[in-house]
Design a protein around this motif. Structure first.
Motif, mmCIF file in Angstrom:
data_model
loop_
_atom_site.group_PDB
_atom_site.id
_atom_site.type_symbol
_atom_site.label_atom_id
_atom_site.label_comp_id
_atom_site.label_asym_id
_atom_site.label_seq_id
_atom_site.Cartn_x
_atom_site.Cartn_y
_atom_site.Cartn_z
ATOM 1 N N GLY A 20 3.478 11.114 -1.936
ATOM 2 C CA GLY A 20 4.175 11.007 -3.218
ATOM 3 C C GLY A 20 4.271 9.564 -3.676
ATOM 4 O O GLY A 20 3.316 8.799 -3.593
ATOM 5 N N ALA A 21 5.461 9.174 -4.115
ATOM 6 C CA ALA A 21 5.644 7.833 -4.675
ATOM 7 C C ALA A 21 6.079 6.805 -3.635
ATOM 8 O O ALA A 21 6.188 5.622 -3.948
ATOM 9 C CB ALA A 21 6.667 7.886 -5.810
ATOM 10 N N GLY A 22 6.356 7.236 -2.413
ATOM 11 C CA GLY A 22 6.739 6.284 -1.374
ATOM 12 C C GLY A 22 8.142 5.735 -1.538
ATOM 13 O O GLY A 22 8.361 4.525 -1.474
ATOM 14 N N PHE A 23 9.118 6.603 -1.698
ATOM 15 C CA PHE A 23 10.509 6.158 -1.850
ATOM 16 C C PHE A 23 10.981 5.542 -0.533
ATOM 17 O O PHE A 23 10.851 6.162 0.531
ATOM 18 C CB PHE A 23 11.394 7.350 -2.218
ATOM 19 C CG PHE A 23 12.798 6.978 -2.605
ATOM 20 C CD1 PHE A 23 13.107 6.610 -3.905
ATOM 21 C CD2 PHE A 23 13.824 6.984 -1.665
ATOM 22 C CE1 PHE A 23 14.407 6.260 -4.267
ATOM 23 C CE2 PHE A 23 15.118 6.633 -2.012
ATOM 24 C CZ PHE A 23 15.410 6.268 -3.318
ATOM 25 N N PHE A 215 -13.757 1.300 -2.763
ATOM 26 C CA PHE A 215 -13.193 0.021 -2.293
ATOM 27 C C PHE A 215 -11.669 0.054 -2.211
ATOM 28 O O PHE A 215 -11.054 -0.873 -1.699
ATOM 29 C CB PHE A 215 -13.616 -1.111 -3.233
ATOM 30 C CG PHE A 215 -15.100 -1.222 -3.412
ATOM 31 C CD1 PHE A 215 -15.910 -1.635 -2.362
ATOM 32 C CD2 PHE A 215 -15.696 -0.887 -4.615
ATOM 33 C CE1 PHE A 215 -17.285 -1.729 -2.514
ATOM 34 C CE2 PHE A 215 -17.064 -0.981 -4.785
ATOM 35 C CZ PHE A 215 -17.874 -1.392 -3.732
ATOM 36 N N GLN A 216 -11.080 1.098 -2.718
ATOM 37 C CA GLN A 216 -9.614 1.224 -2.750
ATOM 38 C C GLN A 216 -9.053 1.300 -1.331
ATOM 39 O O GLN A 216 -9.600 1.989 -0.474
ATOM 40 C CB GLN A 216 -9.278 2.507 -3.521
ATOM 41 C CG GLN A 216 -7.821 2.781 -3.765
ATOM 42 C CD GLN A 216 -7.661 4.023 -4.642
ATOM 43 O OE1 GLN A 216 -8.428 4.238 -5.578
ATOM 44 N NE2 GLN A 216 -6.673 4.840 -4.320
ATOM 45 N N PRO A 217 -7.938 0.586 -1.053
ATOM 46 C CA PRO A 217 -7.402 0.618 0.312
ATOM 47 C C PRO A 217 -6.456 1.786 0.555
ATOM 48 O O PRO A 217 -5.799 2.279 -0.372
ATOM 49 C CB PRO A 217 -6.631 -0.707 0.399
ATOM 50 C CG PRO A 217 -6.159 -0.938 -1.009
ATOM 51 C CD PRO A 217 -7.244 -0.404 -1.899
ATOM 52 N N VAL A 218 -6.398 2.226 1.782
ATOM 53 C CA VAL A 218 -5.403 3.210 2.208
ATOM 54 C C VAL A 218 -4.025 2.559 2.164
ATOM 55 O O VAL A 218 -3.859 1.409 2.580
ATOM 56 C CB VAL A 218 -5.710 3.699 3.640
ATOM 57 C CG1 VAL A 218 -4.547 4.486 4.225
ATOM 58 C CG2 VAL A 218 -6.979 4.539 3.652
ATOM 59 N N THR A 219 -3.045 3.290 1.641
ATOM 60 C CA THR A 219 -1.672 2.796 1.598
ATOM 61 C C THR A 219 -0.778 3.715 2.432
ATOM 62 O O THR A 219 -1.247 4.693 3.020
ATOM 63 C CB THR A 219 -1.138 2.742 0.151
ATOM 64 O OG1 THR A 219 -0.929 4.079 -0.312
ATOM 65 C CG2 THR A 219 -2.106 2.020 -0.764
ATOM 66 N N GLN A 386 3.551 -0.671 -2.100
ATOM 67 C CA GLN A 386 3.128 0.637 -1.612
ATOM 68 C C GLN A 386 4.283 1.628 -1.698
ATOM 69 O O GLN A 386 4.269 2.675 -1.055
ATOM 70 C CB GLN A 386 2.643 0.535 -0.158
ATOM 71 C CG GLN A 386 1.479 -0.422 0.036
ATOM 72 C CD GLN A 386 0.984 -0.433 1.472
ATOM 73 O OE1 GLN A 386 0.870 0.605 2.117
ATOM 74 N NE2 GLN A 386 0.675 -1.619 1.989
ATOM 75 N N HIS A 387 5.276 1.289 -2.492
ATOM 76 C CA HIS A 387 6.489 2.080 -2.548
ATOM 77 C C HIS A 387 7.158 1.923 -3.909
ATOM 78 O O HIS A 387 6.893 0.976 -4.640
ATOM 79 C CB HIS A 387 7.468 1.622 -1.453
ATOM 80 C CG HIS A 387 7.712 0.150 -1.458
ATOM 81 N ND1 HIS A 387 6.985 -0.718 -0.685
ATOM 82 C CD2 HIS A 387 8.570 -0.622 -2.173
ATOM 83 C CE1 HIS A 387 7.394 -1.964 -0.898
ATOM 84 N NE2 HIS A 387 8.361 -1.932 -1.813
ATOM 85 N N ILE A 388 8.025 2.858 -4.241
ATOM 86 C CA ILE A 388 8.871 2.711 -5.437
ATOM 87 C C ILE A 388 9.845 1.559 -5.194
ATOM 88 O O ILE A 388 10.352 1.387 -4.092
ATOM 89 C CB ILE A 388 9.647 4.018 -5.687
ATOM 90 C CG1 ILE A 388 8.757 5.009 -6.443
ATOM 91 C CG2 ILE A 388 10.918 3.781 -6.472
ATOM 92 C CD1 ILE A 388 9.452 6.297 -6.796
ATOM 93 N N GLY A 389 10.100 0.788 -6.210
ATOM 94 C CA GLY A 389 11.040 -0.316 -6.077
ATOM 95 C C GLY A 389 10.337 -1.660 -6.163
ATOM 96 O O GLY A 389 9.210 -1.780 -6.650
#
Length: 439
Positions: A20-23, A215-219, A386-389
């Motif tokens: 999801g958004a990585g809260f 080329f996109q990195p894993v988060t 890599q997260h909300i905030g």
């Protein structure tokens, strides 16, 4: 353990929602939580990593989740899991008996059982008020991999790796554990050869994911990579033009209301009515502005455009665009109450089997065994956000030597967490957005 102590551990070790958004998870450690729910619905088609992880590490995850419940003083500790996940349930049954307040909340094999609002209703019978966080109703929901990361953080291991399912047009579908910052191309190679020319990387689940670059990195929130041919339905949908979608809707939408009838949030009494939005948007009818403002309550599950609409229109995409415009102009989300849940809801659930057939994914529904050995990676690109905030702030300079687990990004002001090096190596590039490390 005291709540503040646990909160500090999670923030320092970079624990965020692993999807999801990585809260940032420390933000969910609220003393108002009377019920906590472990989300193992994993309702996105083809993804298996949560049930695989929970089956393999049932003891560690249940023990940690029980500890979170005790820390928050929660009276009800629920593991929400689809009854179709037989092996995982069998593994859970071996350990839950040791914890009196831990129970299983069995779910049907429907989409989107993993939507937070739907999951809460299914296992507690409570309807979350539209537009508010579950904590208002005394509930907090946690992701399976997130809780496993908490277990590791309690043993001084920060979040430096991510489980990712690699499926569809690959030789050997697999779920792998990779260093955060690994390129999608490198991850896909772990599943063997791709079985189509010029493949498209569809990142996340087929319903709520997006097209990514090799080329996109894993988060910390990357759950899956679907390798698809360029002419696949999902790719065509994502590449559609919203202005053309609107013109098509003006020409084709018959206002049948099927999109609303099958909308999971609408079935729980939330005031989201896609068919009314489509009519108002295509006719530029602004007599009832609530129709537009209520797009805030869309969960973006995608059922309306990927399953419900027999004209192949795009309510979700258009509503998402409108939501963005409303936010951009400072229009506040309205405060409303949910209407009652009608008996028809039970007959308007979407079976996963039927959904996969509609999406042309059935042929890809294969085992993707979990492989936990972390591969050697030569270079990683670690994003500071890599997260909300608030994004993390780089705390290294070019040429610095770092080891796995070292802090390379310190938590920003407000809601934020630390970011850590995922491999041993040398910092070869630094800016406000990312840190690059070469092994």
């Amino acid at each position: 353990m005291e709540r503040q102590e646990l909160s500090d551990i999670l923030q320092q070790n970079g624990i965020v929602g692993a999807g999801g958004a990585g809260f940032p998870t420390y933000g969910k450690l609220d003393e108002r939580a009377e019920t906590i729910i472990l989300n193992c619905a994993e309702c996105e088609p083809l993804l298996r990593l949560h049930r695989q992880l929970l089956e393999k590490h049932a003891g560690e995850i249940v023990e940690t989740f029980h500890m979170i419940g005790e820390t928050l003083g929660a009276k009800d500790v629920v593991i929400g899991i689809k009854e179709a996940y037989k092996e995982t349930i069998e593994a859970l049954n071996q350990v839950v008996a040791d914890y009196k307040n831990v129970r299983l909340g069995l779910l049907e094999e429907v989409y989107p059982a993993g939507d937070e609002v739907v999951l809460i209703y299914e296992v507690t019978g409570k309807v979350i008020r539209p537009g508010v966080l579950p904590i208002e109703s005394g509930i907090a929901v946690f992701n399976v991999e997130t809780v496993y990361n908490i277990y590791r953080a309690l043993h001084n291991e920060p979040v430096i790796e991510k489980l990712v399912s690699v499926v569809a047009e690959v030789e050997n579908p697999i779920t792998v554990k990779v260093p955060i910052g690994t390129s999608l191309e490198e991850v896909v190679k772990m599943a063997g050869k791709t079985t189509v020319n010029n493949p498209v990387y569809f990142v996340g689940g087929p319903m709520m994911g997006s097209i990514g670059s090799k080329f996109q990195p894993v988060t910390k929130t990357t759950n899956g990579i679907l390798v698809l041919p360029q002419d696949h339905l999902l790719v065509q949908k994502k590449n559609s033009n919203s202005s053309i979608d609107l013109k098509r809707a003006a020409a084709c939408c018959c206002n049948c209301s099927m999109c609303t009838d099958l909308c999971p949030r609408n079935r729980l009494g939330h005031p989201i009515e896609p068919h009314k939005f489509m009519q108002a948007a295509t006719c530029k009818d602004v007599q009832n502005p609530d129709i537009f403002v209520n797009t805030y309550f869309c969960s973006s599950c995608g059922l309306c455009e990927m399953f419900s609409c027999f004209q192949g229109l795009s309510p979700r995409t258009l509503m998402t665009e409108y939501k963005g415009k409303l936010r951009g102009r400072g229009v506040p989300m309205p405060k409303v109450e949910a209407k009652g849940v009608g008996p028809e809801r039970e007959f308007r659930k979407v079976p996963m089997e039927r959904l996969m057939a509609r999406l042309d994914l059935t042929k890809y529904d294969k085992e993707a065994p979990l492989k936990e050995e972390v591969p050697d990676t030569k270079r990683v690109k670690i994003l500071m956000s890599q997260h909300i905030g608030a994004p993390a702030i780089p705390r290294v300079t070019k040429g610095d030597k770092v080891k796995k687990g070292d802090v390379v990004g310190a938590m920003g002001k407000g809601l934020s967490v630390n970011i850590h090096a995922s491999i041993d190596g040398t910092i070869c590039e630094v800016n406000d957005k990312y840190v690059m490390i070469e092994a």
